[in-house]
Design a protein around this motif. Structure first.
Motif, PDB file in Angstrom:
ATOM      1  N   ARG A  54     -54.113  -0.540 -30.741  1.00 49.63           N
ATOM      2  CA  ARG A  54     -53.481  -1.820 -30.425  1.00 49.63           C
ATOM      3  C   ARG A  54     -53.285  -2.653 -31.679  1.00 49.63           C
ATOM      4  O   ARG A  54     -54.060  -2.586 -32.617  1.00 49.63           O
ATOM      5  N   CYS A  55     -52.270  -3.488 -31.611  1.00 51.61           N
ATOM      6  CA  CYS A  55     -52.010  -4.451 -32.669  1.00 51.61           C
ATOM      7  C   CYS A  55     -53.208  -5.389 -32.839  1.00 51.61           C
ATOM      8  O   CYS A  55     -53.847  -5.768 -31.867  1.00 51.61           O
ATOM      9  N   SER A  56     -53.505  -5.744 -34.073  1.00 46.87           N
ATOM     10  CA  SER A  56     -54.659  -6.616 -34.355  1.00 46.87           C
ATOM     11  C   SER A  56     -54.358  -8.097 -34.182  1.00 46.87           C
ATOM     12  O   SER A  56     -55.263  -8.921 -34.257  1.00 46.87           O
ATOM     13  N   ALA A  57     -53.099  -8.434 -34.000  1.00 47.21           N
ATOM     14  CA  ALA A  57     -52.757  -9.847 -33.858  1.00 47.21           C
ATOM     15  C   ALA A  57     -53.378 -10.411 -32.587  1.00 47.21           C
ATOM     16  O   ALA A  57     -53.480  -9.733 -31.573  1.00 47.21           O
ATOM     17  N   ARG A  58     -53.791 -11.656 -32.694  1.00 43.28           N
ATOM     18  CA  ARG A  58     -54.422 -12.290 -31.553  1.00 43.28           C
ATOM     19  C   ARG A  58     -53.469 -12.347 -30.363  1.00 43.28           C
ATOM     20  O   ARG A  58     -52.305 -12.686 -30.498  1.00 43.28           O
ATOM     21  N   ASP A  59     -53.979 -11.985 -29.202  1.00 46.13           N
ATOM     22  CA  ASP A  59     -53.232 -12.037 -27.951  1.00 46.13           C
ATOM     23  C   ASP A  59     -52.100 -11.028 -27.869  1.00 46.13           C
ATOM     24  O   ASP A  59     -51.293 -11.079 -26.947  1.00 46.13           O
ATOM     25  N   CYS A  60     -52.019 -10.134 -28.801  1.00 39.74           N
ATOM     26  CA  CYS A  60     -50.970  -9.126 -28.744  1.00 39.74           C
ATOM     27  C   CYS A  60     -51.550  -7.840 -28.186  1.00 39.74           C
ATOM     28  O   CYS A  60     -52.600  -7.383 -28.624  1.00 39.74           O
ATOM     29  N   ARG A  61     -50.873  -7.273 -27.219  1.00 37.79           N
ATOM     30  CA  ARG A  61     -51.357  -6.033 -26.616  1.00 37.79           C
ATOM     31  C   ARG A  61     -50.428  -4.871 -26.903  1.00 37.79           C
ATOM     32  O   ARG A  61     -50.521  -3.817 -26.270  1.00 37.79           O
ATOM     33  N   ALA A  62     -49.511  -5.085 -27.800  1.00 43.40           N
ATOM     34  CA  ALA A  62     -48.563  -4.028 -28.104  1.00 43.40           C
ATOM     35  C   ALA A  62     -49.252  -2.877 -28.837  1.00 43.40           C
ATOM     36  O   ALA A  62     -50.277  -3.056 -29.475  1.00 43.40           O
ATOM     37  N   GLU A  63     -48.669  -1.742 -28.696  1.00 42.68           N
ATOM     38  CA  GLU A  63     -49.192  -0.582 -29.404  1.00 42.68           C
ATOM     39  C   GLU A  63     -48.910  -0.737 -30.893  1.00 42.68           C
ATOM     40  O   GLU A  63     -47.822  -1.133 -31.293  1.00 42.68           O
ATOM     41  N   ALA A 104     -50.936  -3.168 -36.707  1.00 43.25           N
ATOM     42  CA  ALA A 104     -49.903  -4.129 -36.342  1.00 43.25           C
ATOM     43  C   ALA A 104     -48.764  -3.451 -35.601  1.00 43.25           C
ATOM     44  O   ALA A 104     -48.394  -2.313 -35.917  1.00 43.25           O
ATOM     45  N   CYS A 105     -48.207  -4.156 -34.653  1.00 43.35           N
ATOM     46  CA  CYS A 105     -46.983  -3.709 -34.005  1.00 43.35           C
ATOM     47  C   CYS A 105     -45.807  -4.104 -34.914  1.00 43.35           C
ATOM     48  O   CYS A 105     -45.993  -4.809 -35.903  1.00 43.35           O
ATOM     49  N   ASP A 106     -44.626  -3.661 -34.541  1.00 43.27           N
ATOM     50  CA  ASP A 106     -43.435  -3.989 -35.333  1.00 43.27           C
ATOM     51  C   ASP A 106     -43.259  -5.500 -35.485  1.00 43.27           C
ATOM     52  O   ASP A 106     -42.907  -6.004 -36.544  1.00 43.27           O
ATOM     53  N   GLU A 107     -43.520  -6.213 -34.404  1.00 41.39           N
ATOM     54  CA  GLU A 107     -43.301  -7.655 -34.400  1.00 41.39           C
ATOM     55  C   GLU A 107     -44.265  -8.387 -35.324  1.00 41.39           C
ATOM     56  O   GLU A 107     -43.893  -9.358 -35.984  1.00 41.39           O
ATOM     57  N   HIS A 108     -45.513  -7.942 -35.372  1.00 37.79           N
ATOM     58  CA  HIS A 108     -46.517  -8.688 -36.111  1.00 37.79           C
ATOM     59  C   HIS A 108     -46.779  -8.171 -37.514  1.00 37.79           C
ATOM     60  O   HIS A 108     -47.560  -8.771 -38.250  1.00 37.79           O
ATOM     61  N   ARG A 109     -46.146  -7.075 -37.862  1.00 36.61           N
ATOM     62  CA  ARG A 109     -46.365  -6.562 -39.207  1.00 36.61           C
ATOM     63  C   ARG A 109     -46.024  -7.590 -40.286  1.00 36.61           C
ATOM     64  O   ARG A 109     -46.832  -7.818 -41.196  1.00 36.61           O
TER      65      ARG A 109
HETATM   66 ZN   LIG Z   1     -48.457  -7.406 -32.268  1.00 38.67          ZN
END
Ligand SMILES: [Zn+2]
Length: 72
Positions: A12-21, A44-49
């Motif tokens: 899972r993405c490490s960003a807070r509240d993110c559950r994306a792969e 990180a997911c694509d969005e949070h990278r």
């Molecule tokens: Zn994310």
């Protein structure tokens, strides 16, 4: 059925509240806390990278960013 088998969970993405792969592995090091060779890893997911890498880069912690999809 293989209940109880670990290691099969998608990272899972490490960003807070993110559950994306997670798609990316951000390797970083805080020289004040870690030895120079040591690498901490954030996923990180694509969005949070960009967000997560900018956070680390602003502190000069970021060492490298690599795609996580090496199993494909
Ligand atoms: Zn994310």
């Amino acid at each position: 059925m293989s209940d109880g088998e670990s290691g099969d969970v998608p990272p899972r993405c490490s960003a807070r509240d993110c559950r994306a792969e997670a798609q990316w592995e951000l390797r970083w090091n805080n020289p004040r806390l870690h030895e120079e060779e040591r690498r901490k890893v954030w996923l990180a997911c694509d969005e949070h990278r960009p967000t997560l890498s900018a956070f680390l880069d602003a502190r000069s912690f970021l060492r490298e960013v690599v795609p996580l999809s090496s199993d494909h």
